[in-house]
Design a protein around this motif. Structure first.
Motif, PDB file in Angstrom:
ATOM      1  N   ARG A  79       0.828  -1.208   0.000  1.00  0.00           N
ATOM      2  CA  ARG A  79       0.000   0.000   0.000  1.00  0.00           C
ATOM      3  C   ARG A  79       0.868   1.266   0.000  1.00  0.00           C
ATOM      4  O   ARG A  79       0.517   2.262  -0.642  1.00  0.00           O
ATOM      5  CB  ARG A  79      -0.956   0.006   1.191  1.00  0.00           C
ATOM      6  N   ASP A  80       1.995   1.226   0.698  1.00  0.00           N
ATOM      7  CA  ASP A  80       2.905   2.374   0.683  1.00  0.00           C
ATOM      8  C   ASP A  80       3.474   2.593  -0.718  1.00  0.00           C
ATOM      9  O   ASP A  80       3.583   3.735  -1.185  1.00  0.00           O
ATOM     10  CB  ASP A  80       4.054   2.154   1.671  1.00  0.00           C
ATOM     11  N   LYS A  81       3.832   1.501  -1.391  1.00  0.00           N
ATOM     12  CA  LYS A  81       4.351   1.611  -2.755  1.00  0.00           C
ATOM     13  C   LYS A  81       3.264   2.132  -3.693  1.00  0.00           C
ATOM     14  O   LYS A  81       3.528   2.965  -4.575  1.00  0.00           O
ATOM     15  CB  LYS A  81       4.848   0.239  -3.229  1.00  0.00           C
ATOM     16  N   ASN A  82       2.036   1.669  -3.495  1.00  0.00           N
ATOM     17  CA  ASN A  82       0.922   2.158  -4.295  1.00  0.00           C
ATOM     18  C   ASN A  82       0.753   3.664  -4.123  1.00  0.00           C
ATOM     19  O   ASN A  82       0.534   4.396  -5.098  1.00  0.00           O
ATOM     20  CB  ASN A  82      -0.368   1.435  -3.888  1.00  0.00           C
ATOM     21  N   SER A  83       0.864   4.156  -2.888  1.00  0.00           N
ATOM     22  CA  SER A  83       0.736   5.588  -2.638  1.00  0.00           C
ATOM     23  C   SER A  83       1.850   6.372  -3.334  1.00  0.00           C
ATOM     24  O   SER A  83       1.611   7.451  -3.892  1.00  0.00           O
ATOM     25  CB  SER A  83       0.768   5.866  -1.135  1.00  0.00           C
ATOM     26  N   ALA A  84       3.056   5.833  -3.308  1.00  0.00           N
ATOM     27  CA  ALA A  84       4.174   6.511  -3.971  1.00  0.00           C
ATOM     28  C   ALA A  84       3.944   6.598  -5.476  1.00  0.00           C
ATOM     29  O   ALA A  84       4.170   7.648  -6.099  1.00  0.00           O
ATOM     30  CB  ALA A  84       5.478   5.766  -3.679  1.00  0.00           C
ATOM     31  N   LEU A  85       3.468   5.513  -6.073  1.00  0.00           N
ATOM     32  CA  LEU A  85       3.172   5.518  -7.511  1.00  0.00           C
ATOM     33  C   LEU A  85       2.020   6.467  -7.821  1.00  0.00           C
ATOM     34  O   LEU A  85       2.007   7.121  -8.876  1.00  0.00           O
ATOM     35  CB  LEU A  85       2.827   4.100  -7.980  1.00  0.00           C
ATOM     36  N   PHE A  86       1.050   6.557  -6.911  1.00  0.00           N
ATOM     37  CA  PHE A  86      -0.089   7.456  -7.081  1.00  0.00           C
ATOM     38  C   PHE A  86       0.393   8.906  -7.126  1.00  0.00           C
ATOM     39  O   PHE A  86      -0.040   9.700  -7.969  1.00  0.00           O
ATOM     40  CB  PHE A  86      -1.073   7.242  -5.926  1.00  0.00           C
ATOM     41  N   ARG A  87       1.313   9.276  -6.230  1.00  0.00           N
ATOM     42  CA  ARG A  87       1.835  10.638  -6.232  1.00  0.00           C
ATOM     43  C   ARG A  87       2.585  10.952  -7.522  1.00  0.00           C
ATOM     44  O   ARG A  87       2.646  12.106  -7.951  1.00  0.00           O
ATOM     45  CB  ARG A  87       2.759  10.846  -5.024  1.00  0.00           C
ATOM     46  N   GLU A  88       3.147   9.920  -8.148  1.00  0.00           N
ATOM     47  CA  GLU A  88       3.886  10.100  -9.396  1.00  0.00           C
ATOM     48  C   GLU A  88       2.984   9.995 -10.629  1.00  0.00           C
ATOM     49  O   GLU A  88       3.446  10.197 -11.752  1.00  0.00           O
ATOM     50  CB  GLU A  88       4.999   9.061  -9.493  1.00  0.00           C
ATOM     51  N   GLY A  89       1.707   9.673 -10.419  1.00  0.00           N
ATOM     52  CA  GLY A  89       0.769   9.567 -11.528  1.00  0.00           C
ATOM     53  C   GLY A  89       0.947   8.339 -12.392  1.00  0.00           C
ATOM     54  O   GLY A  89       0.504   8.308 -13.546  1.00  0.00           O
ATOM     55  N   LYS A  90       1.577   7.281 -11.847  1.00  0.00           N
ATOM     56  CA  LYS A  90       1.864   6.069 -12.630  1.00  0.00           C
ATOM     57  C   LYS A  90       0.755   5.042 -12.426  1.00  0.00           C
ATOM     58  O   LYS A  90       0.890   4.062 -11.683  1.00  0.00           O
ATOM     59  CB  LYS A  90       3.230   5.508 -12.233  1.00  0.00           C
ATOM     60  N   SER A  91      -0.345   5.255 -13.126  1.00  0.00           N
ATOM     61  CA  SER A  91      -1.549   4.456 -12.898  1.00  0.00           C
ATOM     62  C   SER A  91      -1.382   3.000 -13.320  1.00  0.00           C
ATOM     63  O   SER A  91      -1.819   2.097 -12.612  1.00  0.00           O
ATOM     64  CB  SER A  91      -2.734   5.087 -13.637  1.00  0.00           C
ATOM     65  N   SER A  92      -0.767   2.759 -14.463  1.00  0.00           N
ATOM     66  CA  SER A  92      -0.610   1.375 -14.924  1.00  0.00           C
ATOM     67  C   SER A  92       0.312   0.583 -14.011  1.00  0.00           C
ATOM     68  O   SER A  92       0.087  -0.610 -13.759  1.00  0.00           O
ATOM     69  CB  SER A  92      -0.072   1.347 -16.363  1.00  0.00           C
ATOM     70  N   ASP A  93       1.338   1.242 -13.483  1.00  0.00           N
ATOM     71  CA  ASP A  93       2.218   0.576 -12.521  1.00  0.00           C
ATOM     72  C   ASP A  93       1.451   0.234 -11.241  1.00  0.00           C
ATOM     73  O   ASP A  93       1.689  -0.807 -10.627  1.00  0.00           O
ATOM     74  CB  ASP A  93       3.409   1.470 -12.183  1.00  0.00           C
ATOM     75  N   ARG A  94       0.533   1.116 -10.847  1.00  0.00           N
ATOM     76  CA  ARG A  94      -0.294   0.828  -9.673  1.00  0.00           C
ATOM     77  C   ARG A  94      -1.154  -0.406  -9.899  1.00  0.00           C
ATOM     78  O   ARG A  94      -1.281  -1.264  -9.019  1.00  0.00           O
ATOM     79  CB  ARG A  94      -1.204   2.016  -9.360  1.00  0.00           C
ATOM     80  N   VAL A  95      -1.753  -0.495 -11.088  1.00  0.00           N
ATOM     81  CA  VAL A  95      -2.607  -1.647 -11.396  1.00  0.00           C
ATOM     82  C   VAL A  95      -1.793  -2.934 -11.316  1.00  0.00           C
ATOM     83  O   VAL A  95      -2.220  -3.918 -10.697  1.00  0.00           O
ATOM     84  CB  VAL A  95      -3.240  -1.499 -12.795  1.00  0.00           C
ATOM     85  N   ALA A  96      -0.614  -2.939 -11.931  1.00  0.00           N
ATOM     86  CA  ALA A  96       0.232  -4.137 -11.915  1.00  0.00           C
ATOM     87  C   ALA A  96       0.625  -4.506 -10.485  1.00  0.00           C
ATOM     88  O   ALA A  96       0.605  -5.684 -10.096  1.00  0.00           O
ATOM     89  CB  ALA A  96       1.481  -3.902 -12.763  1.00  0.00           C
ATOM     90  N   LEU A  97       0.963  -3.505  -9.679  1.00  0.00           N
ATOM     91  CA  LEU A  97       1.362  -3.750  -8.293  1.00  0.00           C
ATOM     92  C   LEU A  97       0.215  -4.340  -7.484  1.00  0.00           C
ATOM     93  O   LEU A  97       0.398  -5.320  -6.744  1.00  0.00           O
ATOM     94  CB  LEU A  97       1.826  -2.447  -7.644  1.00  0.00           C
ATOM     95  N   MET A  98      -0.977  -3.781  -7.628  1.00  0.00           N
ATOM     96  CA  MET A  98      -2.098  -4.246  -6.817  1.00  0.00           C
ATOM     97  C   MET A  98      -2.594  -5.616  -7.283  1.00  0.00           C
ATOM     98  O   MET A  98      -3.118  -6.392  -6.481  1.00  0.00           O
ATOM     99  CB  MET A  98      -3.228  -3.221  -6.822  1.00  0.00           C
ATOM    100  N   ARG A  99      -2.430  -5.930  -8.553  1.00  0.00           N
ATOM    101  CA  ARG A  99      -2.753  -7.293  -9.012  1.00  0.00           C
ATOM    102  C   ARG A  99      -1.813  -8.295  -8.345  1.00  0.00           C
ATOM    103  O   ARG A  99      -2.228  -9.380  -7.921  1.00  0.00           O
ATOM    104  CB  ARG A  99      -2.639  -7.385 -10.533  1.00  0.00           C
ATOM    105  N   LYS A 100      -0.543  -7.921  -8.260  1.00  0.00           N
ATOM    106  CA  LYS A 100       0.431  -8.787  -7.599  1.00  0.00           C
ATOM    107  C   LYS A 100       0.081  -8.946  -6.120  1.00  0.00           C
ATOM    108  O   LYS A 100       0.136 -10.045  -5.562  1.00  0.00           O
ATOM    109  CB  LYS A 100       1.830  -8.184  -7.751  1.00  0.00           C
ATOM    110  N   ALA A 101      -0.296  -7.846  -5.464  1.00  0.00           N
ATOM    111  CA  ALA A 101      -0.648  -7.890  -4.041  1.00  0.00           C
ATOM    112  C   ALA A 101      -1.864  -8.783  -3.803  1.00  0.00           C
ATOM    113  O   ALA A 101      -1.886  -9.589  -2.864  1.00  0.00           O
ATOM    114  CB  ALA A 101      -0.921  -6.481  -3.531  1.00  0.00           C
TER     115      ALA A 101
END
Length: 355
Positions: A79-101
Motif C-alpha cells: 500500500r505504501d508503494k501504491n501511494s508513492a506511484l499514485f503521487r507520481e501519476g503512474k496508474s498502470s504501474d499501480r494496477v500491476a502492483l495491486m494485481r500482484k498484491a
C-alpha cells in the motif's frame, strides 16, 4: 513481536463455532481462565499452546498472531508503494502492483479497494466491468465506511461512463446527505481548538465542492460564455474569501484551472486582453503549485491547517505546468501561438515543466 493471542482466540472460536466452555473443557481449565485470555488479561501456560493450536487446527505461530503480523507488514508495504506511484501519476504501474498484491492476499479488501481506484485512474472506460465487480465485492463484504463510500463513488461514476444513468443514480442514492455526514456531525461534538480545526477542514472541503459544482454547472448547463465567466469568477471570489492572503497551498491547482477556463471563455468572446490576463494567472498558479513546499495555511479562516506535498495524488505523470503547456500548444490556441504574450507564458511554464 506483537502477540495477539487474545484476538486470535476470539477469531478462531467464532470461526469454529465453539464456546469458551468448550475450549475450557478440552484443556481442563476454567471458563474464567479462557475468558481472561480472550480479554488479554493473561496467557495460557506455554504447555497448553500445542493443545490449543491442535484444537483449532492451526500452527502455534498462527495462534500467537505471528503470521498475521508479517502479513500486515507485507500488505502495508504494498500500500505504501501504491501511494508513492499514485503521487507520481503512474496508474498502470499501480494496477500491476495491486494485481500482484491481491494474488498474494486475495481476501484483503484494502487491496481490492486500492486496485479498484488504480483501474479507475488507468482507464475508467476500458476497465469498467472490473471496477464494477470489485466495487460490488466491497459492498457485499466490507463493513469499513471508507471502503463502502469509495465503492459507491466508483460504481456511480463507472455506470455513468457506461451510459447506464439509472444504475448510476441507484448508487448515488446510497450516499449520505450533507446534514448527516461525519463532516456535519463531528464538529458539534468537539470542543475548543479541536472544533475550530475540524470546521476549518470542512470549509476547505466545502470550497473544493463549490469548485466542483461550478465545473459541473458549466459542463451541463450549456451557458453562453458571458454566464460561464460569472461562474468562474464566483468560484475565484470564494477562494479569495477563504484564502484571503492568497496562500493557496495545494489549491493553486484549482485556481490555475479556473483561470484557464476563464481565459477560454474570454477567447470565445474575442476579448483578447482579458484572455491573456487569465492565461497569465493560470500559468502563475500552475507554477506556484508545482514549486510549492510543505506549508501552514496563514489566512484566518484556515490557519489551523497544513499542507504537505506528499499528500497530493494525481493520475498523470506530468506536472501542472507541463499540462498547461500541452493545452496551449493545441489547435484551439493556434491563432495565438506566435503572440508575444503567449510565448512569454510558455517560457515561464517551461522553466518548471516536467513531462
Amino acid at each position: 513481536m506483537n502477540i495477539t493471542l487474545n484476538e486470535q482466540l476470539k477469531k478462531l472460536r467464532k470461526k469454529k463455532g465453539n464456546t469458551q466452555e468448550d475450549l475450557a473443557n478440552h484443556l481442563g481449565v476454567t471458563v474464567q481462565a479462557v475468558s481472561k485470555w480472550e480479554r488479554g488479561e493473561g496467557y495460557p501456560d506455554i504447555t497448553l499452546l500445542p493443545a490449543v493450536s491442535a484444537y483449532y487446527n492451526v500452527s502455534i505461530d498462527e495462534l500467537l498472531g505471528v503470521g498475521q503480523v508479517e502479513r500486515e507488514k507485507k500488505i502495508e508495504a504494498y500500500r505504501d508503494k501504491n501511494s508513492a506511484l499514485f503521487r507520481e501519476g503512474k496508474s498502470s504501474d499501480r494496477v500491476a502492483l495491486m494485481r500482484k498484491a491481491l494474488a498474494e492476499f486475495p481476501n484483503d479488501l484494502r487491496l481490492v479497494y486500492d486496485l479498484m481506484y488504480a483501474l479507475r485512474a488507468e482507464n475508467s472506460t476500458e476497465n469498467a466491468d472490473e471496477i464494477i465487480e470489485l466495487g460490488e465485492r466491497i459492498l457485499d463484504e466490507s463493513t469499513e465506511n471508507y471502503q463502502r463510500e469509495g465503492a459507491i463513488q466508483c460504481l456511480c461514476y463507472t455506470y455513468r461512463n457506461k451510459g447506464d444513468v439509472e444504475a448510476a443514480k441507484k448508487y448515488a442514492g446510497m450516499g449520505g446527505s450533507l446534514p448527516v455526514t461525519v463532516n456535519a456531525l463531528m464538529p458539534t461534538l468537539l470542543e475548543g481548538e479541536a472544533a475550530v480545526a475540524y470546521c476549518q477542514s470542512n470549509l476547505r472541503e466545502y470550497m473544493d465542492d463549490i469548485c466542483r459544482n461550478v465545473d459541473i454547472m458549466a459542463w451541463k448547463g450549456n451557458f453562453p460564455p458571458e454566464e460561464e465567466i460569472l461562474l468562474r469568477k464566483f468560484a475565484l471570489d470564494c477562494f479569495k474569501l477563504l484564502y484571503s492572503d492568497e496562500n493557496y497551498g495545494f489549491y493553486h491547482c484549482r485556481v490555475s484551472n479556473l483561470y484557464h477556463q476563464l481565459g477560454n471563455d474570454y477567447m470565445r468572446l474575442g476579448q483578447v486582453e482579458e484572455m491573456f490576463v487569465s492565461f497569465e494567472k493560470a500559468a502563475e498558479h500552475a507554477i506556484k503549485f508545482d514549486t510549492r513546499v510543505d506549508c501552514k495555511y496563514t489566512a484566518f479562516m484556515v490557519n489551523r491547517l497544513t499542507h504537505t506535498v506528499d499528500s497530493a495524488y494525481k493520475n498523470y505523470t506530468e506536472n501542472d505546468s507541463a499540462q498547461l503547456m500541452q493545452s496551449f500548444k493545441g489547435e484551439a490556441y493556434a491563432a495565438y501561438h506566435d503572440h508575444p504574450r503567449m510565448k512569454a507564458i510558455m517560457e515561464k511554464l517551461s522553466e518548471v515543466a516536467v513531462f
